[in-house]
Structures are given as C-alpha cells and as structure tokens.
Write a protein that holds these residues in place. Structure first.
Motif, PDB file in Angstrom:
ATOM      1  N   THR A 123       0.718  -1.257  -0.149  1.00 44.82           N
ATOM      2  CA  THR A 123      -0.081   0.205  -0.337  1.00 44.82           C
ATOM      3  C   THR A 123       1.270   1.581   0.368  1.00 44.82           C
ATOM      4  O   THR A 123       2.116   1.034   0.915  1.00 44.82           O
ATOM      5  CB  THR A 123      -1.197   0.340   1.336  1.00 44.82           C
ATOM      6  N   PRO A 124       0.263   2.363  -0.804  1.00 40.67           N
ATOM      7  CA  PRO A 124       1.118   3.968  -0.963  1.00 40.67           C
ATOM      8  C   PRO A 124       1.413   3.950   1.042  1.00 40.67           C
ATOM      9  O   PRO A 124       0.410   4.105   1.397  1.00 40.67           O
ATOM     10  CB  PRO A 124       0.684   4.289  -2.009  1.00 40.67           C
ATOM     11  N   THR A 125       2.530   4.615   0.520  1.00 39.67           N
ATOM     12  CA  THR A 125       2.578   5.837   1.920  1.00 39.67           C
ATOM     13  C   THR A 125       2.367   7.010   2.401  1.00 39.67           C
ATOM     14  O   THR A 125       2.515   7.395   0.788  1.00 39.67           O
ATOM     15  CB  THR A 125       3.762   5.250   2.584  1.00 39.67           C
ATOM     16  N   ASP A 126       2.415   7.945   3.144  1.00 40.81           N
ATOM     17  CA  ASP A 126       2.264   9.439   2.664  1.00 40.81           C
ATOM     18  C   ASP A 126       2.253  10.329   3.938  1.00 40.81           C
ATOM     19  O   ASP A 126       2.386   9.443   5.459  1.00 40.81           O
ATOM     20  CB  ASP A 126       0.295   9.532   1.695  1.00 40.81           C
ATOM     21  N   ALA A 127       1.666  10.949   3.901  1.00 43.91           N
ATOM     22  CA  ALA A 127       1.791  11.782   5.111  1.00 43.91           C
ATOM     23  C   ALA A 127       0.445  11.613   6.456  1.00 43.91           C
ATOM     24  O   ALA A 127      -0.656  10.595   6.633  1.00 43.91           O
ATOM     25  CB  ALA A 127       0.630  13.241   5.529  1.00 43.91           C
ATOM     26  N   TYR A 128       1.978  10.778   7.823  1.00 41.22           N
ATOM     27  CA  TYR A 128       0.835  10.056   9.232  1.00 41.22           C
ATOM     28  C   TYR A 128       1.659  11.096   9.940  1.00 41.22           C
ATOM     29  O   TYR A 128       3.021  11.267  10.234  1.00 41.22           O
ATOM     30  CB  TYR A 128       1.425   9.134   9.220  1.00 41.22           C
ATOM     31  N   ARG A 129       0.469  11.471  10.961  1.00 41.17           N
ATOM     32  CA  ARG A 129       1.077  12.871  12.021  1.00 41.17           C
ATOM     33  C   ARG A 129       2.546  12.907  12.264  1.00 41.17           C
ATOM     34  O   ARG A 129       2.782  11.601  12.672  1.00 41.17           O
ATOM     35  CB  ARG A 129       0.402  11.787  13.230  1.00 41.17           C
ATOM     36  N   GLY A 130       2.943  13.711  11.689  1.00 46.57           N
ATOM     37  CA  GLY A 130       4.045  14.211  12.200  1.00 46.57           C
ATOM     38  C   GLY A 130       5.608  14.339  10.605  1.00 46.57           C
ATOM     39  O   GLY A 130       5.449  15.210  10.722  1.00 46.57           O
ATOM     40  N   ALA A 131       4.922  13.366   9.753  1.00 51.55           N
ATOM     41  CA  ALA A 131       4.956  13.230   8.505  1.00 51.55           C
ATOM     42  C   ALA A 131       6.536  13.246   8.010  1.00 51.55           C
ATOM     43  O   ALA A 131       6.664  14.967   8.037  1.00 51.55           O
ATOM     44  CB  ALA A 131       4.044  14.383   7.907  1.00 51.55           C
ATOM     45  N   GLY A 132       7.105  12.908   8.221  1.00 48.50           N
ATOM     46  CA  GLY A 132       9.087  12.928   8.588  1.00 48.50           C
ATOM     47  C   GLY A 132       9.815  13.734   9.482  1.00 48.50           C
ATOM     48  O   GLY A 132      10.501  13.719   9.865  1.00 48.50           O
TER      49      GLY A 132
END
Length: 799
Positions: free
Chosen positions: A355-364
């Motif tokens: 599954t693609p990844t993307d923004a998750y709380r804090g994002a990087g």
C-alpha cells in the motif's frame, strides 16, 4: 466585565453533538435514490489482469451496474502526486481502478453498484477475475539490488528518486573525529486508523456534482478531482462534514473519491461508499516505513561535529498526493535543537508492492526526531555521560535566538533550558536515577530505564515560497472571512477544517476577543467549498499558526471598518477613538460610545454613513507566513522492563512543551495526550506486517494492536511559553508535538534499562518477545506474527 477568551480553558462547544452522534458524518447521509458501491480488491500483491467476467454479478438482485477498470480506462485519468521532488523522479501512472496490472493487495479491480450495501457486497462474489501472478517486491533493500524484480517494469528500476541535501564540510567533520558512531534504525510501517473510516457520497445535480467526503482537504480535493476527471472545477462542490479523525490519512485524493464522482456522472444517481475497517487497513495510505543509516561524529567532550543520514523510504506501489516529499520534511529536522558543523542527508524513495505511504501525524519529523534522539543517547552511553548533559552541551542556548541551523532554517524563538528544567523537576529525575542505580546493583530482574527526548519541529506548513523552492505543487497560505450580521452576531468562515482539533471553539475565542462580542455570538463555518471557497486545508499543525492568524487579521480589518463608522456616528476623528471590550468611545469621554453591534446595525441600515463608505463591516484576510513555526519541548519517560518476560511498563511520563501563545489550554492538553498515545503506540504496539508474498497480515483490530487507555500511563504535562515571532499572535503548533517526541523517549527508556545486558537497540515495536530476545543477545525474533512486528533489523548489538 468582558471575559478574556484567549488563554481560557473553555470546553469545546462542538463536543456535545460529536460525542452523542447528533451530527453529520458522511456515512449518515443518504439522499433519496442513493446507490451503494462495493469494490472488489486484488488478493495478489502483484499480478497481470488477463480477464474480468462481470456477467453473473450483473444478474444479482438489486444490482444496478458492475464495472471493471477497463470500463473506467478512458475517463479515470491518473491520481495526482503534487510533489515532484527531483527532475528525474520516476512517477508511474496511478489509475483509480486497476486496468491491466495490480501492484498491492487491496487495489480495486472492479465495483458493484446496487440499491443497498448488502446487495453490492454479495454480488462481488460473482465477479470472476483471471490473474497472472508476478513476483512480490516487499523488502526495500532487496528492491534496489541488481536484478531485482520490478514493481513497474516500464520504469526499469524500483528507485523513484534520490534527493540530497548537504551543508558544511562533512569530510572535515568526520576526519580524525575522536568519536564516530554508526547505527541503523527502522521506522516500521504504521496504519493511521482514524476513528471514522473513509466515506464518500457524490450527488449529481444536472451537470454539477456535490461530493461529501471524510477528508482533511476539501479545497485541494476539489481542484484535484477537476484535474483528474476534467470536470470543470466550478461544477464541483466538495463538502467535508464532521470528520472523525484523520492523522494525515485523509490528506489524500483517493481513487474511491474519483470513482464515486465518475459513477454519479454515469448513472445520474447519488452514489455512496463507506469502507470497512479491514478494507481501510489495506487501502488507506500507510505511514513511516524507513530504513535509517546514521553516522555521527563528535568530540570526546560530547560536542557534535557532523551527522550523515542515509534513508531508504518505502513509497509503496505508487506515489500519492505528497508521498515522495514526506521523508524530505525530516531532512531539516535531523539536526533537531543541536548545533553542528556539517549535515549530509540522502534519501532514496523505493517502490514496493505494498500500500502506498504518505503523510501520517508528524510526517517526516517524527522519523527524524527518533533518529537523532536515539543517537544522542548512544553518544551519551559511549562517553559515559548523562543523556541530559550531552544534550545541554549541544543545544542552541536561549540567548542565541534567532538561530540559523545547519539545515538552513531560522529558528525564531525557543528556550530549551526552561522546558528541560521544568520537566526534570516534575519527573524527579535525580530520584529516579538513584533508584535505577540501586536496581542495577541488586541485579533486580525488573530494571528501570529513563528515556529522554528533547525536540523541536517545523510546523505551520507554509511559507509558500519555501514550499515552492522544494518543488511542492501548491502554496501554504490560509484564508479567513468574518461576517458581522445586522443583529450583531458573527459568522467566521475558515479555510481550514477540523477533524478533532476544536476549530469551532478556538476560532470563536479568537473572534470574541478581537471584536469584543460574546463567545456564544460567534459561529464558525468550514469544510464546504461553496461556503468557504478559499483555503489550503488542515495538516502539518498549520490550522492555528496559519489559519488562526488569517482570522486574527480579518478581525482587525473588521475593527478598522467599524472605527470609520463609529467615528462618524460619534462625530469624532478616528484617531480620537479607542476600542475596548467591543465598544468604541472617545478618549476621555467614556460615557458616550457605540458597541460594535450598534455599529454593525448602523452599517447595515446605511442611513447615516460617511460618503464613499461601503455599508458592511465584513472582511477577509489571507495569511502566508514568512517562516515556519518551531514548537519544542522535553519529554521524559520512566519504564520498568522485566528482563525475564520482556514486559515493559511505563511508570511515569512527563511532557513539557512550548507551543507559543495558547488559545485554549484544554485543547492543547487534548492534542498533547492524543499525540503521546500515538507516539507511544509506535514504540510499543503498532506495526503493519507483510509476509513474503506481499499479503498484509494485520488487516483487523485483532491483528493490528492499538493501545487503550488501560495500556497507557497517566501523563504529567506542562508548558513553557516563548511566543513565535513569525506571526502577530505568537502562536506555534501543537497537533503533532506529542507524537514526535514520545517515540524516542520510550525506546530510549527501554534501551537505557537494558544497557547492562549489552543492548544498544530494540527494534520497534518493542514487544515483550523482542525485549526478551534482546536481553539474550539473539539477533532477531522468530518469524513475524500479526501485530508482533516483522523482525526488521537486529534486536541486540549495534545496528
């Protein structure tokens, strides 16, 4: 007497209806004639589609239509990626529904539209799809090795991009350094798991469409839907009603939203889809998933000379809205609050059949903070220094602000000393260290570990010029409008929309103070592109630091307009008027004056206005900050680790954060608590696990372990306050702080407890099995079990 709203711990006005469910969730809506959609999803991580037979499904009772990817091929376009991070970035086409090939388990291959949801789901069993299986690509390091199987054969590589940032002379920093540490850490893959699953309802109205979606980004979604489907933007209205959590997972343009729009256009009926939890675990974009290799050079006294960061970041099968840029947000945070001579950052984005990844709380930012805070503890252990002392020797002193970091950012304000001193006092640090020493001396099987995390983050995402310099496809400004009604009541329209942040309360507090009206007289409108046509939406702890400041400016414009009317009514000059507590009066003549409500009514009537003045106080404003905001803090964790069972118990947790000026302390507390829960969950509980065939084995709540309140300690929280200088309100951001700081605090505590056993790392999540094996020097746990982690990296020794 006027009550000061900003700074008051007012309970959230929206909570009563949200908690009781007397509100508008997308799944609650069902206009007359609504049809329901169910998606057939690929059981293979990678396969060619050689045939789709829908004939039997079309004959099922209640079925209106059955369509495959071929039926959408001419109109579905490609889902957008708004962040092209390098000129040579590999960016494969991403259909909303697979046409010829599937590249992750859960990718949609067909759909059923029926008169009710059950009929749609039942008919899925009648669709016959022929697959030609292809090799799954699961491991990032294997994916970029010579001869690796390819996720996208036409690209000729599984590497999407390599992005490099360097500042300072790293070779000189590393050369002859007395201390050089090399470590390898793994940021496991996470599933955001918002309380409300995704839901979409599209209602056609002639050649116009209203799309209701549980989304964080109604304005961005509207633009992207128009771009993908070629339906004119002004024919699309997007409404984000009450949204039950997002954490970045709803900062996305999903294929189901595009397909709902296309189906509504094709069938001329309202079309609705709501995911199941298992469906969501497979298809909501995931978070994190990095392999981090770090090299830190330091002097023998602990001063950092240089840091080298090499990342592999799992993109999953496709690039979604901001997928490639997420790990790069951390590039500027690996130096954290510390001074150093050189920084080198290299990140390669890697395609896999996940599954693609993307923004998750804090994002990087959490990924970067975890790495540097783990390294600071490793440095302290190497030098046999207290972890707090090592940090003190390297952090930016409060008198040095504003400070330009080695990453090129200018930190405008902060006081790391004050936050740390307060945290140490609340934590009773020296007392716990004494207990730790006693347990070690007694060889107690339950060891005590103390974890430290001192952090900062860049948030308030904007400024637009900076985002542009990073090749991001949009700006970072935010918009707000204030409408003063003839009755003196006030409507606030904001471009940011809440999914748990408390906008309706905080925005009303800001407005009440600036205009001098009662809190109860302010209504906040949001989340509807027909009501709020301008906005850049909600993510990156930007709502208050950008959207709230836009509202502040709009209120100031209202007062300026009202001042002109009041001056005319009071037969005074504008310069002689003062505005206090919602009332204009002539200086020195307090007995005569006009409230802003009286001025609003006079403006509406327009019977007696100065020549050339518009009969309205309504105002709007757009704010685009010149700099990010930089909240910071110190988090301390005490963990009891049972070396005989591997069980970890968090005994005490103290968080002292500095988020600038606070609008509502209760909301801040809630955001910190929620953030702590998610950060601790990464450290101890959560992991999305794939087997060698690319099957997600953690598709249910029984397999993907989320902590309950019973699994978490009582948090001790407090604040220091150094106002931001980048905006007139002095506010920063708080939505991501707890998540960013807590994960390394917990893991540092666990490793600290186990250092007498020669342990330098325990891979996340630090399950009892992994902790137990680490104490026995075994390199990795047994084969991955659902919810138990995938055994990446080494549990004992340096990584």
């Amino acid at each position: 007497m006027t009550v000061q709203e900003v700074g008051s711990p007012r309970k959230r006005s929206e909570d009563a209806r949200l908690i009781t469910g007397r509100t508008r969730w997308t799944d609650n809506m069902a206009p007359a004639g609504t049809l329901h959609v169910a998606f057939l999803r690929s059981p293979f991580a990678h396969a060619r589609i050689t045939g789709v037979n829908t004939a039997s499904a079309k004959e099922r009772p209640g079925v209106v239509a059955v369509l495959s990817g071929q039926d959408f091929a001419a109109e579905q376009g490609s889902l957008p990626c708004a962040w092209v991070v390098t000129e040579d970035m590999k960016h494969p086409a991403h259909p909303s529904m697979a046409v010829d090939e599937v590249r992750y388990v859960g990718e949609p291959v067909a759909c059923v539209v029926a008169r009710d949801k059950a009929a749609a789901v039942d008919a899925l069993e009648e669709i016959d799809v022929d697959y030609e299986p292809l090799p799954a690509v699961v491991d990032m390091e294997a994916a970029i090795a010579d001869g690796a199987d390819l996720v996208h054969e036409d690209l000729g590589t599984n590497k999407s991009y390599t992005w490099v940032f360097e500042n300072g002379d790293l070779d000189a920093a590393m050369r002859d350094a007395p201390v050089v540490l090399e470590r390898r850490y793994v940021q496991q893959r996470l599933i955001p798991t918002a309380m409300e699953p995704r839901s979409v309802l599209c209602v056609p109205e002639g050649d116009e469409f209203t799309l209701y979606s549980a989304t964080q980004i109604p304005h961005i979604l509207r633009l992207m839907l128009a771009t993908v489907t070629e339906i004119p933007e002004h024919r699309i209205r997007v409404v984000a009603p009450d949204v039950g959590g997002g954490f970045g997972s709803k900062l996305q343009v999903y294929g189901e939203e595009v397909l709902a729009l296309l189906l509504a256009r094709r069938l001329g009926r309202p079309v609705k889809w709501t995911e199941t939890r298992s469906e969501g675990n497979m298809t909501v974009h995931h978070g994190r998933d990095q392999i981090q290799r770090l090299t830190l050079a330091a002097e023998r006294d602990g001063r950092i000379r240089g840091l080298k960061v090499e990342l592999l970041a799992d993109m999953g099968a496709y690039l979604m809205l901001v997928t490639p840029g997420i790990p790069l947000l951390g590039a500027f945070m690996f130096n954290a609050i510390y001074k150093m001579d050189a920084l080198s950052f290299t990140c390669s984005g890697v395609f896999t059949t996940k599954t693609p990844t993307d923004a998750y709380r804090g994002a990087g930012r959490p990924e970067a903070t975890y790495a540097i805070e783990r390294m600071m503890d490793e440095l302290a252990a190497e030098l046999e220094l207290d972890p707090i002392e090592v940090r003190r020797r390297n952090w930016i002193a409060h008198e040095e602000f504003p400070y330009e970091t080695i990453a090129g950012l200018t930190y405008d304000s902060g006081n790391y000393e004050a936050a740390t001193d307060k945290a140490l006092e609340l934590f009773e640090y020296d007392k716990l260290r004494a207990e730790q020493a006693d347990r070690r001396e007694r060889r107690d099987p339950v060891q005590l570990g103390i974890g430290v995390s001192t952090f900062t983050e860049m948030c308030g995402l904007a400024p637009s010029r900076v985002l542009g310099s990073l090749s991001y496809g949009a700006g970072g400004w935010e918009h707000a409008s204030v409408r003063v009604l003839p009755s003196g009541k006030v409507e606030v329209v904001t471009g940011s929309s809440p999914h748990g942040q408390g906008h309706a309360t905080a925005w009303a507090q800001i407005t009440a103070d600036r205009l001098g009206v009662p809190f109860e007289d302010v209504k906040v409108l949001h989340g509807d592109t027909a009501v709020s046509p301008k906005g850049m939406d909600t993510y990156g702890s930007r709502s208050l630091a950008v959207g709230g400041v836009a509202l502040f400016s709009a209120c100031e414009k209202v007062v300026d307009k009202a001042r002109k009317v009041a001056a005319h009514l009071l037969e005074a000059s504008e310069q002689d008027l003062e505005f206090k507590g919602g009332r204009f009066s002539v200086r020195g003549v307090q007995e005569e004056g006009k409230t802003i409500q009286e001025v609003a009514l006079a403006a509406f009537a327009a019977h007696d206005l100065p020549d050339g003045l518009e009969p309205s106080l309504d105002s709007d404003a757009t704010f685009d900050p010149e700099n990010f905001s930089f909240p910071h803090g110190t988090h301390l964790c005490a963990a009891e680790v049972d070396t005989e069972t591997g069980m970890v118990k968090l005994r005490k947790y103290v968080a002292v954060d500095d988020v600038g000026k606070v609008v509502n302390p209760l909301i801040v507390e809630g955001q910190v608590h929620g953030g702590l829960a998610q950060g601790i969950a990464q450290a101890l509980y959560e992991e999305a696990v794939y087997d060698d065939e690319g099957n997600l084995t953690t598709t249910t709540m029984a397999d993907y372990l989320l902590p309950s309140a019973a699994d978490l300690p009582t948090f001790t929280t407090d604040r220091t306050e150094t106002p931001a200088t980048s905006n007139p309100m002095g506010v920063k951001g708080v939505g991501e702080a707890g998540t960013i700081a807590s994960t390394p605090a917990v893991v540092n505590a666990i490793v600290d407890a186990l250092r007498p056993y020669g342990v330098h790392d325990v891979p996340m999540p630090c399950t009892p099995e992994r902790v137990w094996r680490a104490t026995r020097g075994q390199e990795k746990p047994a084969a991955a079990e659902p919810g138990a982690g995938g055994g990446l990296g080494s549990a004992g020794g340096d990584q």
